[in-house]
Design a protein around this motif. Structure first.
Motif, PDB file in Angstrom:
ATOM      1  N   THR A  89       0.826  -1.209   0.000  1.00 52.13           N
ATOM      2  CA  THR A  89       0.000   0.000   0.000  1.00 52.13           C
ATOM      3  C   THR A  89       0.858   1.256   0.000  1.00 52.13           C
ATOM      4  O   THR A  89       0.665   2.164  -0.826  1.00 52.13           O
ATOM      5  CB  THR A  89      -0.917   0.012   1.233  1.00 52.13           C
ATOM      6  N   ASN A  90       1.803   1.327   0.919  1.00 53.25           N
ATOM      7  CA  ASN A  90       2.601   2.540   1.063  1.00 53.25           C
ATOM      8  C   ASN A  90       3.507   2.785  -0.136  1.00 53.25           C
ATOM      9  O   ASN A  90       3.691   3.930  -0.563  1.00 53.25           O
ATOM     10  CB  ASN A  90       3.430   2.462   2.341  1.00 53.25           C
ATOM     11  N   THR A  91       4.084   1.727  -0.691  1.00 53.66           N
ATOM     12  CA  THR A  91       4.957   1.876  -1.859  1.00 53.66           C
ATOM     13  C   THR A  91       4.185   2.420  -3.051  1.00 53.66           C
ATOM     14  O   THR A  91       4.651   3.333  -3.752  1.00 53.66           O
ATOM     15  CB  THR A  91       5.597   0.522  -2.212  1.00 53.66           C
ATOM     16  N   LEU A  92       3.014   1.884  -3.282  1.00 52.40           N
ATOM     17  CA  LEU A  92       2.202   2.358  -4.400  1.00 52.40           C
ATOM     18  C   LEU A  92       1.774   3.806  -4.201  1.00 52.40           C
ATOM     19  O   LEU A  92       1.854   4.624  -5.131  1.00 52.40           O
ATOM     20  CB  LEU A  92       0.972   1.461  -4.574  1.00 52.40           C
ATOM     21  N   ASN A  93       1.335   4.150  -3.004  1.00 52.88           N
ATOM     22  CA  ASN A  93       0.853   5.514  -2.782  1.00 52.88           C
ATOM     23  C   ASN A  93       1.978   6.542  -2.860  1.00 52.88           C
ATOM     24  O   ASN A  93       1.760   7.672  -3.322  1.00 52.88           O
ATOM     25  CB  ASN A  93       0.121   5.600  -1.445  1.00 52.88           C
ATOM     26  N   ARG A  94       3.169   6.186  -2.426  1.00 54.47           N
ATOM     27  CA  ARG A  94       4.308   7.098  -2.590  1.00 54.47           C
ATOM     28  C   ARG A  94       4.586   7.329  -4.079  1.00 54.47           C
ATOM     29  O   ARG A  94       4.886   8.446  -4.512  1.00 54.47           O
ATOM     30  CB  ARG A  94       5.544   6.540  -1.902  1.00 54.47           C
ATOM     31  N   PHE A  95       4.502   6.257  -4.848  1.00 52.45           N
ATOM     32  CA  PHE A  95       4.742   6.367  -6.289  1.00 52.45           C
ATOM     33  C   PHE A  95       3.682   7.247  -6.949  1.00 52.45           C
ATOM     34  O   PHE A  95       4.011   8.139  -7.744  1.00 52.45           O
ATOM     35  CB  PHE A  95       4.736   4.969  -6.910  1.00 52.45           C
ATOM     36  N   PHE A  96       2.407   7.032  -6.621  1.00 53.23           N
ATOM     37  CA  PHE A  96       1.340   7.841  -7.218  1.00 53.23           C
ATOM     38  C   PHE A  96       1.483   9.311  -6.845  1.00 53.23           C
ATOM     39  O   PHE A  96       1.248  10.204  -7.665  1.00 53.23           O
ATOM     40  CB  PHE A  96      -0.030   7.327  -6.772  1.00 53.23           C
ATOM     41  N   LYS A  97       1.878   9.568  -5.600  1.00 56.98           N
ATOM     42  CA  LYS A  97       2.068  10.954  -5.175  1.00 56.98           C
ATOM     43  C   LYS A  97       3.230  11.597  -5.926  1.00 56.98           C
ATOM     44  O   LYS A  97       3.147  12.759  -6.359  1.00 56.98           O
ATOM     45  CB  LYS A  97       2.323  11.009  -3.670  1.00 56.98           C
ATOM     46  N   LYS A  98       4.300  10.841  -6.132  1.00 54.89           N
ATOM     47  CA  LYS A  98       5.482  11.375  -6.807  1.00 54.89           C
ATOM     48  C   LYS A  98       5.177  11.780  -8.239  1.00 54.89           C
ATOM     49  O   LYS A  98       5.680  12.808  -8.733  1.00 54.89           O
ATOM     50  CB  LYS A  98       6.599  10.329  -6.791  1.00 54.89           C
ATOM     51  N   ILE A  99       4.355  10.998  -8.940  1.00 60.45           N
ATOM     52  CA  ILE A  99       4.071  11.284 -10.346  1.00 60.45           C
ATOM     53  C   ILE A  99       2.766  12.075 -10.520  1.00 60.45           C
ATOM     54  O   ILE A  99       2.305  12.280 -11.637  1.00 60.45           O
ATOM     55  CB  ILE A  99       4.004   9.993 -11.171  1.00 60.45           C
ATOM     56  N   ASN A 100       2.174  12.499  -9.399  1.00 63.46           N
ATOM     57  CA  ASN A 100       0.931  13.294  -9.430  1.00 63.46           C
ATOM     58  C   ASN A 100      -0.223  12.562 -10.116  1.00 63.46           C
ATOM     59  O   ASN A 100      -1.022  13.169 -10.834  1.00 63.46           O
ATOM     60  CB  ASN A 100       1.174  14.638 -10.123  1.00 63.46           C
ATOM     61  N   ALA A 101      -0.295  11.255  -9.908  1.00 60.23           N
ATOM     62  CA  ALA A 101      -1.413  10.472 -10.448  1.00 60.23           C
ATOM     63  C   ALA A 101      -2.558  10.486  -9.447  1.00 60.23           C
ATOM     64  O   ALA A 101      -2.347  10.330  -8.237  1.00 60.23           O
ATOM     65  CB  ALA A 101      -0.970   9.030 -10.709  1.00 60.23           C
ATOM     66  N   GLU A 102      -3.765  10.669  -9.950  1.00 59.55           N
ATOM     67  CA  GLU A 102      -4.937  10.744  -9.072  1.00 59.55           C
ATOM     68  C   GLU A 102      -5.462   9.341  -8.772  1.00 59.55           C
ATOM     69  O   GLU A 102      -6.573   8.965  -9.110  1.00 59.55           O
ATOM     70  CB  GLU A 102      -6.012  11.615  -9.716  1.00 59.55           C
ATOM     71  N   ILE A 103      -4.600   8.564  -8.145  1.00 60.02           N
ATOM     72  CA  ILE A 103      -4.888   7.182  -7.758  1.00 60.02           C
ATOM     73  C   ILE A 103      -4.410   6.986  -6.330  1.00 60.02           C
ATOM     74  O   ILE A 103      -3.351   7.490  -5.951  1.00 60.02           O
ATOM     75  CB  ILE A 103      -4.166   6.160  -8.662  1.00 60.02           C
ATOM     76  N   ARG A 104      -5.184   6.270  -5.534  1.00 61.56           N
ATOM     77  CA  ARG A 104      -4.766   5.913  -4.184  1.00 61.56           C
ATOM     78  C   ARG A 104      -5.209   4.486  -3.860  1.00 61.56           C
ATOM     79  O   ARG A 104      -6.303   4.071  -4.238  1.00 61.56           O
ATOM     80  CB  ARG A 104      -5.367   6.873  -3.136  1.00 61.56           C
ATOM     81  N   VAL A 105      -4.332   3.762  -3.182  1.00 62.77           N
ATOM     82  CA  VAL A 105      -4.682   2.440  -2.679  1.00 62.77           C
ATOM     83  C   VAL A 105      -5.173   2.615  -1.252  1.00 62.77           C
ATOM     84  O   VAL A 105      -4.437   3.104  -0.386  1.00 62.77           O
ATOM     85  CB  VAL A 105      -3.475   1.485  -2.723  1.00 62.77           C
ATOM     86  N   HIS A 106      -6.424   2.240  -0.994  1.00 60.71           N
ATOM     87  CA  HIS A 106      -6.986   2.383   0.345  1.00 60.71           C
ATOM     88  C   HIS A 106      -6.415   1.332   1.294  1.00 60.71           C
ATOM     89  O   HIS A 106      -6.118   1.621   2.453  1.00 60.71           O
ATOM     90  CB  HIS A 106      -8.506   2.241   0.304  1.00 60.71           C
ATOM     91  N   LYS A 107      -6.288   0.118   0.818  1.00 61.53           N
ATOM     92  CA  LYS A 107      -5.705  -0.952   1.621  1.00 61.53           C
ATOM     93  C   LYS A 107      -5.316  -2.105   0.722  1.00 61.53           C
ATOM     94  O   LYS A 107      -5.782  -2.222  -0.417  1.00 61.53           O
ATOM     95  CB  LYS A 107      -6.666  -1.430   2.705  1.00 61.53           C
ATOM     96  N   THR A 108      -4.436  -2.963   1.238  1.00 61.00           N
ATOM     97  CA  THR A 108      -4.010  -4.175   0.563  1.00 61.00           C
ATOM     98  C   THR A 108      -4.287  -5.355   1.475  1.00 61.00           C
ATOM     99  O   THR A 108      -4.024  -5.279   2.672  1.00 61.00           O
ATOM    100  CB  THR A 108      -2.512  -4.122   0.218  1.00 61.00           C
ATOM    101  N   THR A 109      -4.824  -6.427   0.916  1.00 62.74           N
ATOM    102  CA  THR A 109      -5.224  -7.588   1.704  1.00 62.74           C
ATOM    103  C   THR A 109      -4.613  -8.841   1.113  1.00 62.74           C
ATOM    104  O   THR A 109      -4.605  -9.032  -0.105  1.00 62.74           O
ATOM    105  CB  THR A 109      -6.762  -7.739   1.703  1.00 62.74           C
ATOM    106  N   LEU A 110      -4.074  -9.713   1.961  1.00 62.83           N
ATOM    107  CA  LEU A 110      -3.629 -11.026   1.518  1.00 62.83           C
ATOM    108  C   LEU A 110      -4.847 -11.901   1.263  1.00 62.83           C
ATOM    109  O   LEU A 110      -5.772 -11.938   2.081  1.00 62.83           O
ATOM    110  CB  LEU A 110      -2.747 -11.681   2.580  1.00 62.83           C
TER     111      LEU A 110
END
Length: 310
Positions: A89-110
């Motif tokens: 979750t955190n890795t993806l959201n950092r990436f989206f924030k860095k590239i200014n993409a309007e995407i967020r992962v709310h949670k990740t589940t196994l």
């Protein structure tokens, strides 16, 4: 090498994205779909392999999601759990924030290796936001120029009066239940509609809606009457929800009547679409939620994976 399956709960604003499905012409330097950007973000984890993302719902260009879901298999050297759900979750959201993409992962589940984001879903709920202008405009462009609040651009469908919402109750009840919705199916890029066009709509409601901002902040809000169309079902044909909204708007504007809608259901065929109905644009469509039965998660734990502070 070990491999685990993860379920991503993803929200996004679709205005600047080319839908969910990764485009064939996308390459390493140009990722413009939700799927393409998620795959690129997952590579920052440096997994041994990333199996293809499987989304529960393939939303089109311009369609938004409060919560869509997708599963992916990630593998790494060694045994056991390689990536904590919160790390994904955190890795993806950092990436989206860095590239200014309007995407967020709310949670990740196994999830178990047998889980499938699309086929295990038992229902999907969509919201379509529309607003009625106080008076007709000379053209569609004039409608946008005269009445569209800036905060609503790309997130609202403006329709012209008249709009008689009381006419919609009987139409909603008619469309609910199991029907052959071939008349509501749009041709896909491959040039055909699905062979199976039977679908069940659990519920359709049309209720007064709300603006995204306090209406006192923009004078244009005072000129609009908001309506929310909520459609709940297990699955939908390509653009079925947008065509359903188009039929509802046609009835409210007195271009169509209940008999016209009944004809669409009684004579299911893509060639039977009523030319008086306009397919609603993607702007006002939001995928709200995808529901799964509890038992599909029974074998694995759940980690909400909190997003980093912003």
């Amino acid at each position: 090498m070990s491999m685990r399956r993860y379920l991503l709960h993803i929200g996004y604003c679709g205005s600047m994205l080319r839908g969910v499905q990764k485009q064939r012409e996308e390459h390493e330097a140009l990722f413009v779909s939700v799927g393409g950007l998620v795959e690129k973000g997952l590579k920052r984890l440096r997994p041994e392999s990333i199996e293809q993302l499987y989304f529960s719902s393939r939303t089109d260009t311009g369609v938004h999601a409060v919560c869509n879901t997708a599963h992916v298999d990630l593998s790494c050297q060694g045994e056991g759990l390689c990536y904590e759900p919160s790390t994904v979750t955190n890795t993806l959201n950092r990436f989206f924030k860095k590239i200014n993409a309007e995407i967020r992962v709310h949670k990740t589940t196994l999830v178990p290796s047998t889980f499938h984001a699309r086929y295990d879903a038992v229902s999907r709920k969509y919201l379509y936001r529309l607003a009625v202008t106080p008076e007709p405009a000379s053209s569609a462009r004039a409608v946008l120029e005269q009445f569209m609040p800036v905060a609503e651009i790309g997130k609202l469908y403006l329709v012209r009066p008249p709009f008689d919402a009381e006419r919609l109750e009987s139409v909603c009840r008619l469309l609910e239940g199991v029907h052959d919705f071939a008349s509501f199916a749009n041709v896909q890029s491959k040039g055909s509609i699905p062979r199976e066009t039977l679908r069940e709509i659990k519920s359709i409601t049309v209720t007064p809606g709300q603006p995204l901002l306090d209406p006192t902040l923009d004078p244009l809000y005072s000129k609009l009457q908001f309506w929310d169309v909520t459609v709940h079902g297990k699955s939908f044909l390509y653009r079925q929800v947008r065509r359903t909204v188009g039929v509802l708007v046609g009835v409210a504007q007195r271009c169509l009547n209940l008999e016209d809608v009944q004809h669409l259901l009684d004579h299911p065929s893509q060639r039977n679409w009523n030319s008086k109905a306009t397919v609603a644009p993607p702007d006002g469509l939001f995928l709200l939620d995808v529901e799964y039965p509890p038992h599909v998660f029974a074998e694995e734990g759940d980690d909400s994976g909190q997003s980093p502070q912003e």
